[in-house]
Structures are given as structure tokens and as C-alpha cells.
Design a protein around this motif. Structure first.
Motif, PDB file in Angstrom:
ATOM      1  N   LEU A  28       9.715   4.823 -45.689  1.00 41.63           N
ATOM      2  CA  LEU A  28       8.773   3.718 -45.934  1.00 41.63           C
ATOM      3  C   LEU A  28       9.225   2.407 -45.283  1.00 41.63           C
ATOM      4  O   LEU A  28       8.468   1.449 -45.200  1.00 41.63           O
ATOM      5  N   LEU A  33       1.002   0.143 -45.672  1.00 43.97           N
ATOM      6  CA  LEU A  33       0.202   1.234 -46.247  1.00 43.97           C
ATOM      7  C   LEU A  33      -0.737   1.821 -45.190  1.00 43.97           C
ATOM      8  O   LEU A  33      -0.907   3.045 -45.100  1.00 43.97           O
ATOM      9  N   LEU A  36       0.974   4.094 -42.910  1.00 45.89           N
ATOM     10  CA  LEU A  36       1.276   5.335 -43.611  1.00 45.89           C
ATOM     11  C   LEU A  36       0.045   6.244 -43.652  1.00 45.89           C
ATOM     12  O   LEU A  36       0.120   7.437 -43.342  1.00 45.89           O
ATOM     13  N   ARG A  43       2.636  11.201 -44.302  1.00 49.69           N
ATOM     14  CA  ARG A  43       1.929  11.560 -45.541  1.00 49.69           C
ATOM     15  C   ARG A  43       2.475  12.861 -46.092  1.00 49.69           C
ATOM     16  O   ARG A  43       2.746  12.987 -47.291  1.00 49.69           O
ATOM     17  N   LEU A  46       6.108  12.432 -47.415  1.00 42.12           N
ATOM     18  CA  LEU A  46       6.108  11.709 -48.697  1.00 42.12           C
ATOM     19  C   LEU A  46       5.706  12.646 -49.831  1.00 42.12           C
ATOM     20  O   LEU A  46       6.308  12.637 -50.914  1.00 42.12           O
ATOM     21  N   VAL A  92      -2.478   9.178 -51.957  1.00 43.97           N
ATOM     22  CA  VAL A  92      -1.419   8.600 -51.131  1.00 43.97           C
ATOM     23  C   VAL A  92      -1.185   7.136 -51.496  1.00 43.97           C
ATOM     24  O   VAL A  92      -0.055   6.665 -51.598  1.00 43.97           O
ATOM     25  N   ARG A  93      -2.291   6.424 -51.738  1.00 42.42           N
ATOM     26  CA  ARG A  93      -2.149   5.020 -52.179  1.00 42.42           C
ATOM     27  C   ARG A  93      -1.330   4.933 -53.473  1.00 42.42           C
ATOM     28  O   ARG A  93      -0.458   4.081 -53.619  1.00 42.42           O
ATOM     29  N   TRP A  96       2.230   5.548 -52.726  1.00 39.66           N
ATOM     30  CA  TRP A  96       2.794   4.393 -52.033  1.00 39.66           C
ATOM     31  C   TRP A  96       3.121   3.279 -53.027  1.00 39.66           C
ATOM     32  O   TRP A  96       4.193   2.670 -52.986  1.00 39.66           O
ATOM     33  N   SER A  97       2.201   3.051 -53.955  1.00 40.29           N
ATOM     34  CA  SER A  97       2.462   1.943 -54.873  1.00 40.29           C
ATOM     35  C   SER A  97       3.611   2.298 -55.831  1.00 40.29           C
ATOM     36  O   SER A  97       4.450   1.460 -56.162  1.00 40.29           O
ATOM     37  N   SER A 100       6.857   2.040 -53.698  1.00 41.82           N
ATOM     38  CA  SER A 100       7.289   0.725 -53.226  1.00 41.82           C
ATOM     39  C   SER A 100       7.504  -0.267 -54.369  1.00 41.82           C
ATOM     40  O   SER A 100       8.294  -1.186 -54.231  1.00 41.82           O
TER      41      SER A 100
END
Lengths: 558, 441
Positions: A28, A33, A36, A43, A46, A92-93, A96-97, A100
Motif C-alpha cells: 500500500l 485508493l 489500487l 487487488r 491484498l 476493496v474500498r 483499503w480503509s 490504512s
């Protein structure tokens, strides 16, 4: 997973979690985002890391999950679901959140769980060593080389000296009055309000006392030149014996070169191996060691508990009607500032044919009607079997005495006490000083000095107590200020030096473990305002030391 | 609206809830787990720990499924001591701390948390407390700087809000309440032990064995399900090396400390579960109370496992905090004053001395010559051996045992001497050997 494989250990599982977290943070790094979402390989990887984390978390034991309740195990486990749909932008969002925002602090927490805490913070090893140990840790060193095995203790003392927490190596530069000038172990000089000296009536600076010393020096020289059993005594020795005799209403006085010698000599002079000693747990070291040297039959009773004495005497008399019993107590206990019910104690001793010995080192001269101490306060002058004392607290000199009712006891202890016969007698100067001090103590001036002393004591205790600090015992020339924890006491002691308070810290083995304190020794020359100012400084030092150690412990006993 | 909400339903939490509910207060307990449930723990109850259970009327239920004993076997560098905690010292403990010495028992027990915590949760429910299992607290509700309730998620996933006059954080070392309130840590002691343990069947050691040699200790204690809680612990400096081969090093530690117990575990022992372990045991205190909240158990003060005192202290806290809260909630005393008293009991000199004792033990330094000499002097002196054991377990105050004239009397009355014990043969060489990391490759 093969069901016969035993589950992995939590350690390994947390290790896998951390490895996956490391990979996540790597992939990352520096990516937005949007970047990504537009990179299918990322993707996918992850999603793979998410599955690894979820799988590992799922296998972590129930024990660990319930204990490490600050780790969001459920969130890790549910990562497996998000990872199922690498094509779904929403999933995926969410990943990611989580990765991160939530993951970094959790990762830190997981690392902390696996890394010994002491590796996270540096401490000064010398300070740690100095604050850590106790004197008693070195009481039984190992090895057959008597000299070499003292090195370990020396190393610790050096650590304490370097950290200015060693209370036994200061040097006095002037007359120890209400203030004093001292040099510490690092050669630093300080001036402070002095509670470290024992001169309760401030007679060390009294012109008449100094004059008596000068006269004795002139008449007899500085040296007594022999045991009191030979020709070490002068006619002033005899005058001193008479003065003490009339003060205590006891006919026969034996002088000793120190208070320690008087206590030790009295016990070993009278007690034989088949006899018994029943002694207050906190009685002075000279009496404790005398008891140990005299007999193996030693009972240490709970401090001040006269009923415990009664029970001990009853037990002893139940099995041994033949031998002697010596009951030993201090008049005023110097580490706790309290005193026993001597009337009951003496009565119990009579009931069981035991002998009572009272050590009046701290109270004779400094308190009670006419300076007669706790004996006078309890109307017991001349009524106690044996009384011993020291001159070093109120009489401005070394030396000690034993007072008895018969010449036989006196002769016997002189011969068999060891410390009388085999020591050089009190010097003429010392004898003259004590004699003059005794005169002043019994005069109206003595009453005035005791009045000033107790005014300062009251001011000190009042101000300390008002700050929520604990002064033990009752008003007496000694004000024991309880601190408790040894580390805290040593740190406070260090602060005192720079802030102008000189005081004696006592800790184990003088006090029990965890009951360290300052023994503030007040003098007649302390002004009440000076005492109050010292109390304010002391209060601030304790607060600051507590903050320095981030300590939350208080000073209550139970 | 509840009188009290207890977060965490294990030793400190359920016990506090039970005591408050019995005094007629309306209590809610929430815990993220569903019971029975296990948690990392040495799960040892010293005799005052079992005495608390007895005072609350739940000891029988625990002992019906848990072995208990009175005799404790200690071996330090080959010097054995066997003793029991005297009833008089237990009575004095309860008198001094709680002003009442009913229900004292001399037995100790090693009880699995999945057994004990279930009994406590059930007892809290029977006492009238409402217990919600599987409940995750997400937020503390604060109004005007005062904690007034919680928000969280029920087992079914519903979000709820509950309010109370006081919120009790009984949620362990990693307390949510403490983290949310951002409470500082005091008196931190970073050096601690690493501890690894598992459960072995197939042999019977009789009663609890706690052995120590050099910088390592082991304990074998009979527990539920005919198993023995078998524990090894050492200095955290050795943790990295130890964990490289947990099973192998576990056995190596047993063999090093006690070849006999090591042999027994190797040849007769059957391991029933995986190894559990942790090095995250540094000691600290936290502030104990504030507007609308109070902490009990590990949440307020956590220590190393090396004297196995955590659960017993949690019970102590429960009795102290419940008494304070009862006085405050019933209006007999301002709540603030009652909680201040709770705090002063927890922060007393005796408590400080014991805290220091545990933290020092947890550094796992080799026993000093004088410490071992003391154990030799205790041999054959049963009364003082018992008192030492009671002192080690925080029943008798350290200041009574570790008192100069007492130690001198022990020396004087010694019946055995260093020549009788092998560890003194070449003490310096042995001490140097003890400093070597046992698990270094």
C-alpha cells in the motif's frame, strides 16, 4: 486443515498476522485508493493477505482472544469475507480503509504483545540498581574469602553514592545546629534546615556546656587513659553518677563509653544461655544483639503489645520455673515515636518474676516532667527494675549508663558485661559535658528548652499532617515521616539535598520492608516557622519524587 | 437506568455484580464472551481466593468439579519447603482488609476459567444481576465529563444504549474502559516473565509443586478434568530464544528445573491442548476511579503471573469496590468518599510492598546466596515456613516476615546449614552458569 494436526500456537498465528500486515503495508505504500482499484494484481494480493490474516485470527485460541481484548479479532476474521470478492469495488474500498486506518495501531499492539516490554524503553542501569536492592540483600555473601566477598555490597553502595541516594556518607562542615552545612558523597556542599542531628535540646552549642568541656580538658586532659574498672574514672564521673541517680531515683549508676555498650553490656552481663529474653520487636539494635549474644531463648513480641508479653511470660513460666527472664523495651521508640504502657509492663514482670529493662536513650532529658522521660510521664521514677540510656541525644556527648537499685547488680554488670570492663572509660571532657547537660536539663532552663523543642515539633507535625502526610506516633523529639516504598524514599532523599532539608532516611533493615521513612530529629533551636518551611519543602519533594517515579502508591498502612 | 453497569463478567466483574445485586442494587453485566469461556490465566486461587468464594457461597460449586489442596511444595535450587497457610493469618488478613473474617478456608485450587467464570456468571444472575453475554461495548457515554452509560452491540447485533449511576471497568489488563478514558499507567515495571503452559493428563503430582532453579521456574498443579496445569516461566530476556522451539524448550525447562517432574511429564504426561504463552506481562497501576467510573481487577492494576495472585486480587477488589459502591449508591456515604477509601486500600503501603515483591520476583534473577540461606534456615521451622508461604501469596504482610529481627531469629534457630545442600558447593560457578541463556542455540 487436517483435523489431526494440533492447532498452531498463538505465537505463530500472531506471527503470521504480522507477516501479512507487513506485506500489506509494503504493497500500500505510496498508493492511492484509485491506483489500487485500477491495479488488478494488487487487488488480488491484498485479498490474499486479507485471507491470510483472517485465517490466522480464526485459529488464535479463545484464551488469547479473550485476554487480548484490545485486538479486533472479529474484524480480522471478517476480512475473509471481503477477500472472497476481489472484483467488487466496495469490498476493496472496505479493505483499503481497514488496512490504512485501523491496521497500523493494531499492528503496533500485536508487536508489543510479542516483544518483551523492557526492550521498548531505556533505563539508566546505575539508577535502577541503586533504587532496587536492600542492604539486607548483602547480609550473607557467598564464598570463603571474607574480604573479597564484600565487593558486591561495595558496588551497590557506589551505585547509590553516584545517584546521591545513599544516606550514610555525608560530612558535616559546621556545628550541627538548626541548620547545617554538609558535603555529600559527590563532594557537593549544601546548607539546609537540619533534622539529621541528634541534639534535642541544642546543648552542643550551649556556652556552659562548652565551658565545662574546656575546664575538664584543662584539668584532666582529653584522655581517661584506662578502663573505668582501673583508674579511668575521675571525680566528675562520680558526680555524674550522683546526678543521674537523683534524676532517675535509682541508687546505682554504671557508666559506659557509649549507649550501645550500655545496652549490650546490661543484657549480656545478666542473661545466661538458659535464661530468657522477651523483647519488643523494635527495641534498639544494641539490645537485640545483646539478647542474641546472651541466649537462644529470645521471644520478640509485637511492638508495644503488653498482653503478648503477659502471654509469653505465662508460657515460659509454665515450662521453666527455674531460670531468669529479662523483658526489654525502649522508653521512646525512635523509629515509630511511640512508647509502651510501662506501668502494666512492670506489673506483669513482677507477677511472673521477670525483670524489666527500659532503654530511655531518646526520652530522658528531652521530654516528661523535668526531663524525666516516659518514666516520669508514667509516674514510674525509681519503680522500674533496670533503666539504661545514652547521652548522645539530649546530653551532648557519647556515653551511656545502666541504673539499678542495688550495688550487687552494678558490680556484676561491670564485671560480666564486657563492654564496661574492656573499654576505655568515658573521657573527662565527655563526662563533664554530660554532667553540665544533666544540670541544665533539671533546671528551669531545661523546661524552657523542652518547651521550645515541642513548639517546633508541633509546628512540624501540624504542617506535615496538613499536607496529608503521615507522621507516626505521638509528639516527641523524633518525627517519623512515613513514606513506605524504598524507591520513593530514596528519590525524596536525593531531592532534599538540593532543596535545603537535611534528614535521616531509614529503610530496611532498620524498618520492615516497604515501610521506609524519614526520621526528622527536631532541636530546641528550630524555630516553628523554620519547621513549617521545612515541612512545605518536604511536601513538594514527595510530590515531585512521586511524579518522577510516576508512582500512585500512598502511605497508608493497610 | 441501572445503579451499576459492569463491563467484563469474569473474576472481578461477576463477583462485583453478585455482591452489589445481593445488596439490592440494579446491576447490568456485559461481556463480549459467551460462557463457559476460557481466557489466559494462571487460574490459581490462593487460600484467601477460595475463602472469598466461600464467603460468597459459591465455593462448593467450584470444588465439586475442581481438585483442591492445602499443602504447597516449594523447591528453590534444590531446597525443598512444604507448608500450608495458617488459618490465623487468613483471619488476620480478612479482619484487616474487610473488617470481618467469616468463611476462611485453607484450601487452594487451580480452576480453569471456563469452569470458574461460568460459576461466577451464574451466581451473579441468581443474585439478580442482568447478564448479557456476547455483548460488545463500543462506546462510553459521557455527559459533562461524567461517564453515565454505555453503547454497544448485543449478541444479535442490535445496537443499544444503557445508562447507570456508575460504570465499573472489570475488563482486564487491556481494559476498554481504561483505553477509552485514556488513563495513564503508573509504577510501570517493564521487566517480567515469559510464561508457557499446557494441560497434561496421565500423572498425579498430589498437590501443587512450584520449583525454581537459576532463572527458570516451573509449576505443576492439579486442575479440572484430571489434568495438570503445567507451566514454565523465565526472564523475558530469554523469550526470543525460547519461542523458537516451544515444545522442545518447554521440556528442556522442566528437565533443568526438576529432572523428576521433567521425567514424569515426558514419560507419563499426555498433552491435552496446545501450548499457550505470553510475554506481555509488564506491571502497572492505573487511576482507580473518576466521575461515574471505577476499575477493579487487572484493569486497575496488572502484575506478572509469577506469584499467581491475579484472580485472588480480583476477588479482593470485588469485595472492596462492592462495599464502597454499596455505601455510595445507598447514600450512606458520598460516592466520592467511599471510592477514595477503596483507592487507599488498594494503594496502601502493604500493597506497595507486595507490588514491589512481585515485580522483583518477575525479573527472575538467580536466587542470591542470602535468599537460599533463608530457605535453608526455614527447613524444620514449620511455623515460619507457613508464614513465608502466606507472605509470598499476599496473605501475611511482607513487613512482618521481612523484618530484621525476625530474619536474625530465623538464622539463629536454623537446624540445617549450607553444607547440607548441593547448591552451595560451588556457589559462584553455579551462579555464573545460571546467567547463561538456557535456550541459546
Amino acid at each position: 486443515m487436517n483435523p489431526t494436526t494440533p492447532p498452531l500456537e498463538d505465537d505463530e498465528l500472531i506471527g503470521s498476522l504480522l507477516v501479512a500486515a507487513e506485506k500489506v503495508s509494503h504493497s500500500l505504500k505510496g498508493r492511492s485508493l484509485e491506483e489500487l482499484l485500477s491495479t488488478p494484481e494488487t487487488r488480488e494480493s491484498l485479498g490474499q493477505y486479507a485471507t491470510e490474516m483472517g485465517d490466522a485470527a480464526l485459529q488464535v485460541s479463545e484464551m488469547m482472544r479473550n485476554w487480548a481484548s484490545h485486538i479486533p479479532w472479529e474484524s480480522f476474521i471478517s476480512l475473509r469475507d471481503s477477500a472472497q470478492t476481489p472484483n467488487d469495488d466496495g469490498a476493496v474500498r472496505a479493505l483499503w480503509s481497514f488496512f490504512s486506518e485501523e491496521l497500523p495501531p493494531v499492528r503496533k499492539a500485536l508487536q508489543d504483545m510479542c516483544q518483551p516490554a523492557h526492550q521498548r524503553r531505556k533505563v539508566d542501569p546505575v539508577e535502577e540498581y541503586a533504587l532496587d536492592k536492600n542492604t539486607y540483600d548483602f547480609f550473607r555473601p557467598a564464598g570463603r574469602d571474607l574480604l573479597k566477598r564484600t565487593e558486591e555490597f561495595h558496588g551497590w553502595v557506589e551505585a547509590r553514592r553516584q545517584t546521591e541516594t545513599w544516606p550514610y556518607s555525608r560530612i558535616l562542615e559546621v556545628t550541627p545546629g538548626s541548620t547545617a552545612l554538609v558535603t555529600n558523597e559527590l563532594g557537593r556542599l549544601t546548607q539546609g534546615i537540619n533534622f539529621a542531628s541528634q541534639d534535642y535540646l541544642s546543648l552542643n552549642a550551649h556556652p556552659a556546656v562548652r565551658e565545662a568541656a574546656a575546664r575538664a580538658l584543662h584539668d584532666f586532659g582529653p584522655h581517661s587513659a584506662g578502663s573505668a574498672m582501673a583508674v579511668g574514672n575521675t571525680r566528675i564521673s562520680e558526680q555524674l553518677e550522683q546526678a543521674l541517680s537523683s534524676m532517675l531515683k535509682m541508687e546505682h549508676i554504671t557508666l559506659f563509653p557509649t549507649g550501645w555498650a550500655a545496652g549490650f553490656g546490661a543484657v549480656v552481663g545478666l542473661v545466661r544461655p538458659e535464661d530468657h529474653v522477651v523483647i519488643d520487636r523494635l527495641a534498639h539494635a544494641c539490645l537485640q544483639q545483646g539478647a542474641r549474644a546472651a541466649t537462644k531463648n529470645v521471644v520478640r513480641y509485637e511492638h508495644l503489645n503488653v498482653e503478648a508479653v503477659r502471654q509469653s511470660l505465662k508460657d515460659i513460666r509454665g515450662r521453666d520455673p527455674r531460670n531468669g527472664i529479662l523483658v526489654v523495651t525502649d522508653g521512646l521508640f525512635s523509629v515509630d515515636a511511640d512508647w509502651p504502657d510501662l506501668v502494666t509492663l512492670q506489673a506483669i514482670c513482677r507477677e511472673y518474676d521477670a525483670t524489666l529493662l527500659v532503654d530511655v536513650a531518646h526520652d530522658l532529658g528531652s521530654m516528661g516532667p523535668g526531663g524525666t522521660g516516659t518514666l516520669g510521664m508514667q509516674n514510674l521514677l525509681g519503680k522500674v527494675d533496670l533503666v539504661m540510656g545514652a547521652f548522645s541525644k539530649s546530653f551532648a556527648s557519647n556515653g551511656g549508663f545502666l541504673a539499678s537499685h542495688t550495688p550487687a547488680v552494678k558490680q556484676y554488670v561491670k564485671m560480666f558485661g564486657g563492654s564496661h570492663m574492656f573499654s576505655n572509660a568515658l573521657s573527662p571532657v565527655q563526662t563533664a559535658v554530660v554532667l553540665k547537660a544533666a544540670e541544665i536539663i533539671r533546671s528551669p532552663e531545661g523546661d524552657m528548652l523542652r518547651g521550645k523543642l515541642f513548639e517546633a515539633v508541633g509546628a512540624l507535625r501540624g504542617e506535615l499532617t496538613g499536607k496529608g502526610l503521615t507522621c507516626m506516633g505521638s509528639p516527641s523529639p523524633i518525627v517519623p515521616l512515613l513514606v513506605g516504598n524504598e524507591k520513593l524514599a530514596r528519590t525524596v532523599y536525593r531531592l532534599f539535598f538540593d532543596r535545603g532539608v537535611l534528614a535521616v532516611m531509614v529503610e530496611f533493615p532498620v524498618t520492615p520492608i516497604g515501610a521506609a521513612r524519614f526520621r526528622l530529629q527536631v532541636q530546641a533551636s528550630h524555630k516553628p516557622e523554620e519547621a513549617r518551611e521545612a515541612a512545605r519543602v518536604i511536601g513538594r519533594c514527595i510530590e515531585d519524587a512521586r511524579a518522577h517515579l510516576t508512582s500512585a502508591f500512598g502511605s497508608e498502612l493497610v | 437506568m441501572f445503579d451499576a453497569i459492569v463491563i467484563g463478567g469474569r473474576c472481578a466483574g461477576s463477583a462485583t455484580a453478585l455482591l452489589l445485586a445481593r445488596r439490592g442494587h440494579k446491576v447490568l453485566v456485559v461481556d463480549r464472551s459467551t460462557f463457559p469461556s476460557d481466557v489466559i490465566s494462571t487460574h490459581f486461587l490462593w487460600p484467601h481466593g477460595t475463602s472469598y468464594l466461600n464467603r460468597w457461597g459459591v465455593l462448593d460449586r467450584v470444588l465439586a468439579q475442581t481438585p483442591s489442596h492445602t499443602e504447597i511444595n516449594l523447591v528453590n535450587d534444590g531446597i525443598p519447603l512444604v507448608g500450608t497457610v495458617p488459618v490465623e493469618l487468613l483471619r488476620q488478613y480478612f479482619q484487616q482488609l474487610h473488617g470481618d473474617d467469616t468463611g476462611v478456608v485453607q484450601r487452594y485450587a487451580s480452576v480453569r476459567r471456563r469452569v470458574l467464570d461460568k460459576v461466577l456468571v451464574d451466581a451473579a444472575v441468581e443474585a439478580g444481576a442482568e447478564v448479557r453475554e456476547g455483548f460488545v461495548v463500543e462506546e462510553l457515554i459521557s455527559e459533562g465529563g461524567r461517564v453515565v452509560g454505555i453503547r454497544g452491540r448485543t449478541r444479535q447485533g442490535t445496537r443499544v444504549e444503557e445508562r447507570a449511576r456508575v460504570v465499573i471497568g472489570a475488563d482486564g489488563r487491556n481494559s476498554f474502559v481504561a483505553r477509552t478514558l485514556k488513563l495513564p499507567k503508573y509504577d510501570e515495571r517493564l521487566k517480567c516473565t515469559f510464561a508457557y503452559w499446557s494441560y497434561f493428563s496421565g500423572f498425579s503430582p498430589g498437590s501443587a509443586h512450584m520449583h525454581r532453579r537459576g532463572r527458570m521456574s516451573i509449576a505443576v498443579v492439579p486442575t479440572n478434568f484430571n489434568q495438570n496445569m503445567t507451566l514454565v516461566f523465565g526472564p523475558s530476556e530469554w523469550f526470543e530464544n525460547f519461542r523458537r522451539d516451544v515444545a522442545g524448550n518447554f521440556q528442556r525447562a522442566l528437565d533443568f528445573v526438576s529432572p523428576e517432574l521433567g521425567e514424569q511429564v515426558r514419560t507419563q504426561g499426555k498433552r491435552e491442548e496446545r501450548f499457550y504463552g505470553t510475554v506481555d506481562q509488564s506491571a502497572f497501576l492505573r487511576p482507580l476511579y473518576g466521575p461515574g467510573w471505577v476499575l477493579a481487577g487487572d484493569a486497575g492494576s496488572s502484575k506478572d503471573q509469577c506469584t499467581a495472585i491475579g484472580m485472588t486480587h480480583a476477588f479482593r477488589d470485588a469485595e472492596l469496590v462492592a462495599a464502597a459502591l454499596d455505601a455510595g449508591l445507598s447514600g450512606r456515604q458520598p460516592l466520592e468518599v467511599a471510592l477514595k477509601q477503596y483507592e487507599s486500600r488498594r494503594r496502601s503501603q502493604s500493597a506497595a510492598a507486595y507490588y514491589d515483591y512481585v515485580c522483583t520476583q518477575a525479573e527472575m534473577r538467580p536466587m542470591r546466596h542470602d535468599e537460599l540461606q533463608l530457605f535453608v534456615s526455614l527447613r524444620g521451622n514449620q511455623a515460619e515456613t507457613n508464614r513465608f508461604i502466606a507472605t509470598h501469596g499476599d496473605i501475611a504482610p511482607l513487613s512482618e516476615f521481612f523484618q530484621a529481627s525476625n530474619l536474625m531469629l530465623l538464622n539463629d534457630g536454623a537446624k540445617e546449614f549450607s553444607r547440607d545442600h548441593a547448591v552451595f558447593a560451588d556457589f559462584e560457578a553455579t551462579s555464573r552458569m545460571y546467567q547463561q541463556n538456557l535456550f541459546a542455540a
